[in-house]
Every structure is written in C-alpha cells, then in structure tokens.
Design an enzyme around this catalytic site. Structure first.
Site, PDB file in Angstrom:
ATOM      1  N   GLY A   7      -0.455  -1.092  26.752  1.00  0.00           N
ATOM      2  CA  GLY A   7       0.655  -2.024  26.907  1.00  0.00           C
ATOM      3  C   GLY A   7       0.631  -2.737  28.250  1.00  0.00           C
ATOM      4  N   TYR A  50       1.108  10.588  12.094  1.00  0.00           N
ATOM      5  CA  TYR A  50       0.775   9.425  12.917  1.00  0.00           C
ATOM      6  C   TYR A  50       0.034   8.376  12.091  1.00  0.00           C
ATOM      7  CZ  TYR A  50      -1.820   6.679  16.399  1.00  0.00           C
ATOM      8  OH  TYR A  50      -2.374   5.654  17.139  1.00  0.00           O
TER       9      TYR A  50
END
Length: 264
Positions: A20, A154
C-alpha cells in the site's frame, strides 16, 4: 511512457506500509494527491513524513480509520471528497487450519478483505461516473486462483474480489471509469519481513535469500523464482490508474512472477 496524474486525487487504503505504501508513493510520484489511510494517527503520520521526505512537493492527506467494519468505512468516507482513484488494498491474511477457522474469523476476513471494497466502491463510484473518469483497483492475490490449503478463508476472499471487480467493471461500462484487479504473488512486503524475522535471526540469511527459498519451496511454479518487490507490484497499479490504461477494465492483472500456471 510518462504517467501524469496531476489533478487527480487517490485514496489508497492501508497505505502506511508494504504494498500500500509503495502504491501511494508511485501515485504521488506521478503527480496525484494521495490520501494515506491507516488505523492509527501515528502510522499515518509516519507514512506521510516518509513520503514528504522522498517526494518533494507531494500533496498528502491523512485518513485514520479501521476498515474492518461498516462504521470504520463511514468514518473514512466522512473525511473524503473528490476521489478520482480508489485502490482497495486493505486486507488481512494468515495461515489457519480449516477445521479451526471459526465463524468469527471468516466474518473478520470477509468484512476486511471484501466488504471494505464494496462499501468504498458503492460510495465513491457515482461521482466518478458523473465526471466521466475514474479508476478503481482491487489488490487481490495469486491465492485467488491458487487457493492455499492452509489459508482457505483468505483465498476465498481474494477470489471474491475478482468477481466484485469484474462485476463493477460491467456495471459502469462505457462511463469512462475502469475497474480492475491486481494479483501479487509472494512479495517482499513488511508483512513477509515480519513473518520471517525469526528465521533471519536464526539463520543469518538475508531476507531476499529466505524469500527465494520460500518461493521455491511453496510456489515452485514461479517463473521468476524469487519474491517480487513492493515497487514491482506498485508499478502495475500505477499504470492501471493512469490515463494510458483507459482500455483496460474488468481485468485480473498478475504480478505473481508466473506462479499461476496459466497462459491466460
């Protein structure tokens, strides 16, 4: 190719570290104003300070919110206006035996990895469509295709992101807004470094070497036979967010090092 995002405002969720942060840095280097999101004032301010040091004149805004709940997303949305680029990077991961993965864990993964992107897209897409330009990117994973047996919870959320992105791309078809997924493979992120810190201390091997050994042991189909850097992942995301990528929408773009054994 010169990517110029001057005048565009980008929100990168979970952008205080790892992939990010690299995405936020790449967008800021391309001229975008970037909203930095994290769960604490300290982590957000730390990321902004690092970026201001690296990129002279960068315009950066703090957005402190935990996106694992509807309330957290609403808190974030209350601070935003005029977002042109949304990068849904917020996510959690971790191995767990399927039998031991309870409903609360499934719900936490679903809310964080999937619903945060649903809620932000639902809120921010209308203004993009009205302007006739926008970019939405979901940071999925090669685990969306290669579901890990030790992280089924996940993998399911990462597959769901692909469906969400493809559906949204069709939903806003012809509007000038594109929606895509980017699928990183094993990456030298902060999370990976944290996971391997004990092994680094025990063996004395550099993180890059341990990452290569991890890839060859756990992802032997890798074509590059190493982990990617966060910058390599960010480069793909920045391109997808660019004006030059206007003909790419509804795509699942792999930065997996060739781990997914598929010619498409």
């Amino acid at each position: 190719m010169k990517i110029d995002l001057s005048g565009k405002v980008a929100l990168v969720t979970a952008s205080t570290g790892g992939i990010g942060f690299a995405i936020a840095k790449g967008l800021a280097e391309s001229g975008a104003d970037v909203i930095i999101n994290g769960r604490s004032a300290q982590s957000v301010q730390g990321a902004i300070t690092r970026l201001q040091h690296d990129i002279h004149g960068a315009t950066l805004y703090p957005a402190i919110a935990d996106l694992s709940s509807a309330a957290g997303v609403e808190q974030l949305l209350g601070t935003l206006s005029g977002v042109d680029i949304l990068v849904n990077n917020a996510g959690i991961y971790g191995p767990q035996d399927f039998y031991a993965t309870d409903d609360a864990t499934w719900e936490n993964y679903w809310q964080t990895n999937v619903m945060s992107g649903v809620r932000l897209s639902r809120a921010l897409l209308p203004a993009m469509v009205e302007k006739g330009w926008g970019r939405v990117v979901f940071i999925s994973s090669e685990s969306a295709c290669n579901i890990p047996a030790d992280m089924i919870h996940y993998g399911v959320t990462k597959t769901a992101q692909l469906s969400l992105a493809r559906g949204l791309a069709k939903f806003v078809a012809g509007s000038g807004v594109t929606v895509n997924s980017v699928l990183p493979g094993p990456t030298l992120s902060d999370g990976f470094a944290e996971m391997m810190k004990d092994e680094v201390a025990k063996t004395g091997k550099p993180l890059e070497q341990l990452a290569k050994e991890f890839v060859m042991a756990n992802r032997p189909a890798s074509v590059i036979q190493r982990a990617a850097s966060v910058e390599e992942v960010a480069n793909m995301v920045v391109y997808v967010c660019s004006l030059q990528a206007s003909a790419t929408s509804g795509a699942a773009l792999r930065v997996d090092g060739g781990v997914i054994d598929d010619i498409v």
